[in-house]
Design an enzyme around this catalytic site. Sequence first.
Site, PDB file in Angstrom:
ATOM      1  N   SER A 209       2.228 -24.859   0.000  1.00 27.41           N
ATOM      2  CA  SER A 209       3.222 -25.853  -0.422  1.00 27.41           C
ATOM      3  C   SER A 209       2.985 -26.349  -1.849  1.00 27.41           C
ATOM      4  O   SER A 209       1.855 -26.603  -2.258  1.00 27.41           O
ATOM      5  CB  SER A 209       3.209 -27.049   0.533  1.00 27.41           C
ATOM      6  OG  SER A 209       4.040 -28.060   0.029  1.00 27.41           O
ATOM      7  N   LYS A 260      10.480 -29.942  11.210  1.00 26.37           N
ATOM      8  CA  LYS A 260      11.623 -30.765  10.792  1.00 26.37           C
ATOM      9  C   LYS A 260      12.506 -31.194  11.965  1.00 26.37           C
ATOM     10  O   LYS A 260      12.982 -32.324  12.013  1.00 26.37           O
ATOM     11  CB  LYS A 260      12.477 -30.000   9.784  1.00 26.37           C
ATOM     12  CG  LYS A 260      11.825 -29.815   8.437  1.00 26.37           C
ATOM     13  CD  LYS A 260      12.795 -29.099   7.513  1.00 26.37           C
ATOM     14  CE  LYS A 260      12.259 -28.983   6.111  1.00 26.37           C
ATOM     15  NZ  LYS A 260      13.282 -28.532   5.169  1.00 26.37           N
ATOM     16  N   ASP A 296      17.240 -33.069   1.510  1.00 21.88           N
ATOM     17  CA  ASP A 296      17.686 -31.771   1.000  1.00 21.88           C
ATOM     18  C   ASP A 296      19.131 -31.804   0.500  1.00 21.88           C
ATOM     19  O   ASP A 296      19.434 -31.319  -0.594  1.00 21.88           O
ATOM     20  CB  ASP A 296      17.542 -30.693   2.083  1.00 21.88           C
ATOM     21  CG  ASP A 296      16.094 -30.256   2.251  1.00 21.88           C
ATOM     22  OD1 ASP A 296      15.305 -30.458   1.310  1.00 21.88           O
ATOM     23  OD2 ASP A 296      15.758 -29.714   3.325  1.00 21.88           O
TER      24      ASP A 296
END
Length: 474
Positions: A209, A260, A296
């Site tokens: 990440s 998520k 997002d």
Amino acid sequence: MRQTVIPHIGMRIVKTAVAVMLSYAVFAFLGLTYREEYGGIWGKLGPLYACIACIVCTQSTLGQTLRQGVSRLIGVAVGGALGVLVLLLGPLAEGPGRVLAVGAVCVAGVWFCLLIRRPAACAMACIVPCVLLITGVEGADRYYYAAARILETAAGVLIALLVNLALPDNRQEETAPAPAPGKEVKPMQVEVKNTTKKLCVIGDPVLHSRSPVIQNTMIAALGLDYLYLCQPVARGEAAQWLACAKLAGYAGFNATMPHKVDLVPLMDVLDADAALFGAVNTVCIRDGRALGFNTDGAGFLRALAEAGIQAEGRRVALLGAGGAAKAVALKLSASGAERVTICNRTAARGEALCALDPLGRLRPAGFGPDDLRREAAACDLLINCTSLGMGGTEGQFEDFSFLEALEPGVPVCDLIYNPPETELLRRARALGHPAMNGMGLLIHQAVLALEHFTGTAIDAAAMAPLIRAALSAD
Ligand code: NAP
């Protein structure tokens, strides 16, 4: 030595106080202070629920105020209906039956609010029927009582909105400063003190990440007292992690695959985008409560706007129907795109995504060369949300001829940022189309996440070059 942190009385607190005072004053001025002698619904009206609505709803943005307000109204309406229904059971809900009834309305209230994805409505959905049952409201009064709570809440939400409109937005006022011009900022050099608040990204896998580089660069540049770590959490262990993060005093965390979706039911409060996308990528932990956000969609819109592209009225051809496509497509629809055509290899996945759009602006299409040419010819914005062309993968478009069907000047976006220019973008640019890669989304969703963690607005334009430099040096 233990350091005392003096809380700052910011605009949000001032707004809350003003809204509460206004609510009380309006009701008191109209003489609506639970005066039984008025009879009917008027006798049941008073300022309490309006004040509570103001306290909960006076958030730092109008959108948050509206979302909280709608959830509260739903909660009160659900709670009122449940309470009245149980009272209709008559003797069955008396004596020991009332104890069971109190439990049953709580279960039903929470269950229903979670079913309609309104976790913020749960509290009122339980409180209103409990008050109805416990105070023993009877006869027609029970309907007046429930209706009065709804009216009071509606008035409170309206006042909270007006106050938020009238007073300055603290996200502007409390903007974290951009680094001083000329001041050298060393990315990733985060100073750790005993007061430093912990943040991290969880995932499985997660060691690749870039979030720690991005976040620590911003934290260092802005002089924030935070530290951002990388935390592997195995699939299926999101709930254990959340408990652990609360215990360990984390201020929040970001989540990537596969957590998520699993985080959604674990949140105490869910932001509208997270609820709409069914996915949480940012969790703030405040007073032991987990607030779930998804940055997002909003991050993509900010990146688009930065590139001079507005979503309103656009006819979008969107390639892909995975997690990223879902956030981008639903946000484009919610932001006024005329239509978004989802071209996906697996038809069922595309259709499932379209079915999620409450506004009905998404429609499915195929992924064959003819489908892509047809949709490219009919769009004025083309976005690749598939992983085709991503560095480190084999996948690539078999045929790029659909780019030739685009009208001149139609922008082409690719969510991929590695490589910085995919073959799709290279060809689009060669044909004269404006091209945007996924770096803007990567930066803006991270900036939004840090804004949620810290409660301050951050100058993304000042952060972008620092983040780009840190990523290329990493
Ligand atoms: P995902 O959930 O795995 O979805 C992948 C999508 O690509 C699906 O629609 C899949 O179609 C399609 N696809 C994969 N291989 C294909 C092939 N050979 N032919 C046709 N379609 C194919 O992934 P995601 O999380 O949505 O991510 C998608 C892309 O966006 C990735 O490249 C990722 O790096 C990028 N992304 C960028 C950012 C950023 O910050 N810039 C953020 C998130 C994602 P099927 O449904 O048919 O399998």
